[in-house]
Write an enzyme that holds these catalytic residues in place. Structure first.
Site, PDB file in Angstrom:
ATOM      1  N   ASP A  82      23.816 -17.273  19.759  1.00 14.80           N
ATOM      2  CA  ASP A  82      24.119 -18.020  18.540  1.00 14.80           C
ATOM      3  C   ASP A  82      22.919 -18.937  18.255  1.00 14.80           C
ATOM      4  O   ASP A  82      21.919 -18.493  17.694  1.00 14.80           O
ATOM      5  CB  ASP A  82      25.421 -18.786  18.814  1.00 14.80           C
ATOM      6  CG  ASP A  82      25.993 -19.484  17.601  1.00 14.80           C
ATOM      7  OD1 ASP A  82      25.604 -19.147  16.482  1.00 14.80           O
ATOM      8  OD2 ASP A  82      26.845 -20.377  17.770  1.00 14.80           O
ATOM      9  N   PHE A  90      32.585 -16.715  13.076  1.00 16.75           N
ATOM     10  CA  PHE A  90      33.050 -16.836  14.458  1.00 16.75           C
ATOM     11  C   PHE A  90      33.834 -15.582  14.821  1.00 16.75           C
ATOM     12  O   PHE A  90      34.793 -15.224  14.149  1.00 16.75           O
ATOM     13  CB  PHE A  90      33.918 -18.080  14.649  1.00 16.75           C
ATOM     14  CG  PHE A  90      34.174 -18.361  16.101  1.00 16.75           C
ATOM     15  CD1 PHE A  90      33.243 -19.043  16.873  1.00 16.75           C
ATOM     16  CD2 PHE A  90      35.329 -17.902  16.709  1.00 16.75           C
ATOM     17  CE1 PHE A  90      33.455 -19.272  18.226  1.00 16.75           C
ATOM     18  CE2 PHE A  90      35.555 -18.126  18.073  1.00 16.75           C
ATOM     19  CZ  PHE A  90      34.613 -18.813  18.817  1.00 16.75           C
ATOM     20  N   ARG A 137      39.951 -12.169  24.430  1.00 14.15           N
ATOM     21  CA  ARG A 137      38.854 -11.466  25.112  1.00 14.15           C
ATOM     22  C   ARG A 137      39.175  -9.990  25.298  1.00 14.15           C
ATOM     23  O   ARG A 137      38.294  -9.150  25.368  1.00 14.15           O
ATOM     24  CB  ARG A 137      38.593 -12.077  26.497  1.00 14.15           C
ATOM     25  CG  ARG A 137      38.053 -13.490  26.480  1.00 14.15           C
ATOM     26  CD  ARG A 137      37.579 -13.873  27.886  1.00 14.15           C
ATOM     27  NE  ARG A 137      37.387 -15.302  28.048  1.00 14.15           N
ATOM     28  CZ  ARG A 137      36.288 -15.971  27.711  1.00 14.15           C
ATOM     29  NH1 ARG A 137      35.274 -15.324  27.174  1.00 14.15           N
ATOM     30  NH2 ARG A 137      36.188 -17.270  27.903  1.00 14.15           N
ATOM     31  N   GLU A 173      24.200 -10.954  27.783  1.00 14.33           N
ATOM     32  CA  GLU A 173      25.005 -11.936  27.025  1.00 14.33           C
ATOM     33  C   GLU A 173      25.950 -11.212  26.075  1.00 14.33           C
ATOM     34  O   GLU A 173      25.637 -10.117  25.600  1.00 14.33           O
ATOM     35  CB  GLU A 173      24.083 -12.837  26.190  1.00 14.33           C
ATOM     36  CG  GLU A 173      23.684 -14.137  26.847  1.00 14.33           C
ATOM     37  CD  GLU A 173      24.803 -15.185  26.854  1.00 14.33           C
ATOM     38  OE1 GLU A 173      25.987 -14.833  26.673  1.00 14.33           O
ATOM     39  OE2 GLU A 173      24.481 -16.365  27.063  1.00 14.33           O
ATOM     40  N   ASP A 174      27.084 -11.854  25.779  1.00 15.72           N
ATOM     41  CA  ASP A 174      27.976 -11.334  24.742  1.00 15.72           C
ATOM     42  C   ASP A 174      27.397 -11.611  23.364  1.00 15.72           C
ATOM     43  O   ASP A 174      27.357 -10.750  22.494  1.00 15.72           O
ATOM     44  CB  ASP A 174      29.381 -11.951  24.872  1.00 15.72           C
ATOM     45  CG  ASP A 174      29.357 -13.486  24.974  1.00 15.72           C
ATOM     46  OD1 ASP A 174      28.263 -14.070  25.128  1.00 15.72           O
ATOM     47  OD2 ASP A 174      30.440 -14.098  24.899  1.00 15.72           O
TER      48      ASP A 174
HETATM   49  P1  XMP Z   1      24.346 -20.625  21.932  1.00 15.77           P
HETATM   50  O1  XMP Z   1      24.622 -21.395  20.660  1.00 15.77           O
HETATM   51  O2  XMP Z   1      23.794 -21.543  22.980  1.00 15.77           O
HETATM   52  O3  XMP Z   1      25.776 -20.191  22.394  1.00 15.77           O
HETATM   53  O4  XMP Z   1      23.483 -19.421  21.681  1.00 15.77           O
HETATM   54  C1  XMP Z   1      26.028 -19.044  23.090  1.00 15.77           C
HETATM   55  C2  XMP Z   1      27.470 -19.027  23.523  1.00 15.77           C
HETATM   56  O5  XMP Z   1      28.311 -19.564  22.498  1.00 15.77           O
HETATM   57  C3  XMP Z   1      29.515 -18.869  22.407  1.00 15.77           C
HETATM   58  N1  XMP Z   1      29.648 -18.361  21.030  1.00 15.77           N
HETATM   59  C4  XMP Z   1      30.698 -17.694  20.564  1.00 15.77           C
HETATM   60  N2  XMP Z   1      31.836 -17.323  21.168  1.00 15.77           N
HETATM   61  N3  XMP Z   1      32.556 -16.289  19.180  1.00 15.77           N
HETATM   62  C5  XMP Z   1      32.759 -16.628  20.467  1.00 15.77           C
HETATM   63  O6  XMP Z   1      33.792 -16.276  21.014  1.00 15.77           O
HETATM   64  C6  XMP Z   1      31.442 -16.618  18.480  1.00 15.77           C
HETATM   65  O7  XMP Z   1      31.292 -16.279  17.314  1.00 15.77           O
HETATM   66  C7  XMP Z   1      30.469 -17.374  19.226  1.00 15.77           C
HETATM   67  N4  XMP Z   1      29.251 -17.866  18.889  1.00 15.77           N
HETATM   68  C8  XMP Z   1      28.792 -18.465  20.031  1.00 15.77           C
HETATM   69  C9  XMP Z   1      29.420 -17.765  23.439  1.00 15.77           C
HETATM   70  O8  XMP Z   1      30.079 -18.201  24.607  1.00 15.77           O
HETATM   71  C10 XMP Z   1      27.945 -17.615  23.730  1.00 15.77           C
HETATM   72  O9  XMP Z   1      27.656 -17.157  25.038  1.00 15.77           O
END
Ligand code: XMP
Length: 188
Positions: free
Chosen positions: A102, A151, A164, A98-99
């Site tokens: 959150d 963010f 990206r 994962e990137d």
């Molecule tokens: P959850 O909340 O399910 O979300 O853990 C995971 C996905 O949310 C996106 N995400 C972000 N994308 N900057 C981004 O560009 C951020 O700070 C951010 N926080 C959450 C991301 O796609 C991740 O896989």
């Protein structure tokens, strides 16, 4: 593009060092075993490309895409599979890449789905982690950086599908969100 940033949170050099360390640890942990590395599109694509080259054992790769964030910066909570794996994962060691994690809701849903396919093992590797935002309990096996509740964009992460391709992780200026039609500066 860099003019749109308020600050750089993690530099290219730091990311490179971290990816090398993660690759070495993963190589040690899976030495002599099969490994299927699963990238979650699209955010993980840059990290995935660098990470698999830092892993020094033979690996297979595959990708999944799920809906989470669109142009908005807040999760809708709805998770939809847009692209499923091509591989049969039964009995295989799976490493999800994962990137960013959150709330953890997306990954928690994915994990349940993949566990039902009976992999030999399943672990999680993320470049970025926001533990303060967690809503689903998750064990993160390989964690690059714990970051504050901001963010972030770059190194695969987007805002409105842009940024990206920044080679580092940064925080956008508030006026960029305003220009893109967000009501408020996103927190996360
Ligand atoms: P959850 O909340 O399910 O979300 O853990 C995971 C996905 O949310 C996106 N995400 C972000 N994308 N900057 C981004 O560009 C951020 O700070 C951010 N926080 C959450 C991301 O796609 C991740 O896989």
């Amino acid at each position: 593009m860099e003019r749109d940033l308020l600050k750089i949170l993690i530099s290219t050099e730091d990311i490179q060092k971290k990816v090398k360390e993660l690759g070495e640890t993963i190589s040690r942990d899976y030495q002599g075993q099969n490994l299927l590395v699963v990238g979650i599109l699209k955010g993980s694509v840059i990290f995935m490309g660098d990470l698999i080259r830092a892993i020094k054992i033979p690996v297979q790769i595959d990708f999944m895409e799920v809906s989470s964030y669109g142009r908005s910066t807040e999760s809708s909570g709805a998770v939809r599979i847009l692209k499923d794996l091509e591989s049969n994962i039964e009995g295989k060691n799976i490493l999800i890449v994962e990137d960013i994690i959150d709330t953890g809701l997306t990954l928690s849903y994915l994990l349940d789905m993949l566990k039902a396919r009976k992999p030999g093992s399943i672990r999680i590797c993320t470049l970025l982690n926001k533990p303060s935002r967690r809503k689903a309990s998750l064990k993160v096996d390989y964690d690059g950086y714990d970051i504050p509740d901001e963010f972030v964009v770059g190194y695969g992460l987007d805002y409105g599908e842009l940024y990206r391709n920044l080679p580092f992780v940064g925080v956008l200026k508030p006026e960029i969100y305003a220009r893109c039609g967000e009501d408020t500066t996103p927190s996360k």
